[in-house]
Design an enzyme around this catalytic site. Structure first.
Site, mmCIF file in Angstrom:
data_model
loop_
_atom_site.group_PDB
_atom_site.id
_atom_site.type_symbol
_atom_site.label_atom_id
_atom_site.label_comp_id
_atom_site.label_asym_id
_atom_site.label_seq_id
_atom_site.Cartn_x
_atom_site.Cartn_y
_atom_site.Cartn_z
ATOM 1 N N TYR A 1 1.011 -0.983 0.158
ATOM 2 C CA TYR A 1 -0.068 0.076 0.072
ATOM 3 C C TYR A 1 0.755 1.284 0.144
ATOM 4 O O TYR A 1 0.675 2.201 -0.898
ATOM 5 C CB TYR A 1 -0.876 -0.005 1.080
ATOM 6 C CG TYR A 1 -1.827 1.344 1.313
ATOM 7 C CD1 TYR A 1 -2.793 1.683 0.489
ATOM 8 C CD2 TYR A 1 -1.512 2.260 2.511
ATOM 9 C CE1 TYR A 1 -3.390 2.622 0.816
ATOM 10 C CE2 TYR A 1 -2.248 3.439 2.535
ATOM 11 C CZ TYR A 1 -3.225 3.538 1.639
ATOM 12 O OH TYR A 1 -3.652 4.641 1.825
ATOM 13 N N LYS B 1 1.906 4.080 -3.116
ATOM 14 C CA LYS B 1 1.560 5.434 -2.879
ATOM 15 C C LYS B 1 2.500 6.353 -3.174
ATOM 16 O O LYS B 1 2.793 7.437 -3.831
ATOM 17 C CB LYS B 1 1.023 5.830 -1.249
ATOM 18 C CG LYS B 1 -0.498 5.141 -1.160
ATOM 19 C CD LYS B 1 -1.435 6.064 -2.007
ATOM 20 C CE LYS B 1 -2.929 5.757 -1.553
ATOM 21 N NZ LYS B 1 -3.836 6.482 -2.183
#
Length: 355
Positions: free
Chosen positions: A100, A104
């Protein structure tokens, strides 16, 4: 990458005033001390490696792995597992703890490298929770950030957890994140510069709350307002909080694994009596271990997010009329954590999420 496609589309919009990219404060990885609102440059990594991070290379690796698995006739479930493992492996190569935050970070690099003269702003929220005011206190969709642990505790399924009790849990209500996004867009529309405008939207610097406080408020709430199962209130106890992984592993071995092994043997010998007990105990154990792995980077986090850029945005709102201050509030000092969590957020989770 999706971010690159959005950038290409945005550059064709001749009247576009600003592109707002939503990232996460935890792109810093497992940082320590004061984490600044600084830009990632293309190829940057969080640890020394033999090669720079190139999101085109990462995209190619993903495509090749996916094609190989499909040629081999692997099931969709196994494909998902293999791709998840690949993501974690690649993230850790460059110093990020999970896929994640890794993706990002690459998204931010993509914005920085290809935005050209387009006005941009990057919002980095911390852990988002239910709303503070709008559309009404406590509104939320789905389990977010700490809520899986909170709900597991309220259901009596989590009795121990890996966390530093003094770790700052940087949570922020969802409507305050939206307010920050709105103000950032207005303040920086049509303004181009050589660097991105980056804003940490969180409260760890100006109004911190620790994991032990969240746990205490959760215990208070679910003791007075217990969840109901089969028509009866669920009784809960305080979790055993263990501050490091070695201690946690020893505790799990003694408290869970050994009893599970005994229950497994008994369930085979006396299935009519012990099988359900074994299955339920194993389910609770798997839940705890899954959540520990998911939240480990955050509940042992040692950083505090600087928010000087966000404070400048708040100052602009303060200088405007009083109505705008109320409409676009994202001031960390206004929140009483005990009141917000016990009277707004936890009830909101029970009303809108728990089925």
């Amino acid at each position: 990458m999706g971010v690159l496609n959005i950038l290409k589309f945005a550059m064709k919009c001749i009247k576009l005033k600003i592109l707002l990219h939503v990232s996460t404060a935890y792109v810093c990885g497992e940082g320590k001390g004061l984490v600044l609102e600084k830009e990632f440059y293309p190829g940057e990594t969080l640890k020394e490696t033999s090669s720079k991070l190139d999101f085109e290379v990462e995209k190619k690796l993903v495509a090749e792995k996916l094609q190989k698995l499909r040629v081999q006739g692997v099931s969709e479930e196994d494909i998902a597992t293999n791709m998840r493992d690949l993501g974690i492996e690649r993230a850790k190569v460059f110093g990020w703890p999970n896929t994640y935050v890794f993706t990002k970070a690459m998204g931010e690099m993509c914005v920085g490298q290809y935005r050209d003269n387009l006005a941009t702003a990057i919002i980095r929220p911390t852990m988002i929770t239910g709303t503070y005011n709008e559309p009404f206190p406590g509104w939320i969709e789905g389990l977010r950030t700490i809520d899986s642990v909170v709900v597991g505790h309220g259901k009596g399924k989590i009795t121990c957890f890996l966390a530093n009790p003094s770790c700052i849990m940087d949570i922020i209500p969802a409507d305050m994140v939206i307010n920050a996004m709105t103000v950032a867009m207005v303040a920086h529309a049509n303004l181009t510069s050589s660097i991105n405008n980056i804003f940490h939207v969180g409260f760890s610097l100006r109004n911190p709350i620790t994991f032990s406080m969240v746990h205490q408020f959760s215990y208070q709430h679910f003791t007075k307002n217990p969840l109901i199962k089969h028509g009866k209130p669920i009784k809960i106890s305080k979790c055993t909080i263990l501050a490091n992984m070695p201690t946690f592993r020893i505790y799990v071995l003694i408290r869970f694994l050994l009893p599970l092994k005994i229950l497994q043997v008994l369930s085979i010998a006396f299935p009519w009596y012990f099988r359900d007990l074994f299955v339920n105990s194993k389910r609770k154990f798997n839940l705890v271990m899954r959540l520990v792995e998911l939240y480990r980077p955050y509940v042992l986090f040692k950083g505090i997010f600087d928010d000087i850029n966000s404070e400048r945005l708040r100052e602009k709102v303060r200088k405007s009329c009083n109505m705008e201050v109320d409409l676009f509030n994202f001031d960390p000092k206004c929140i009483d954590w005990e009141d917000y969590l016990i009277n707004s957020h936890f009830p909101g989770v029970k009303k809108f999420v728990i089925k």
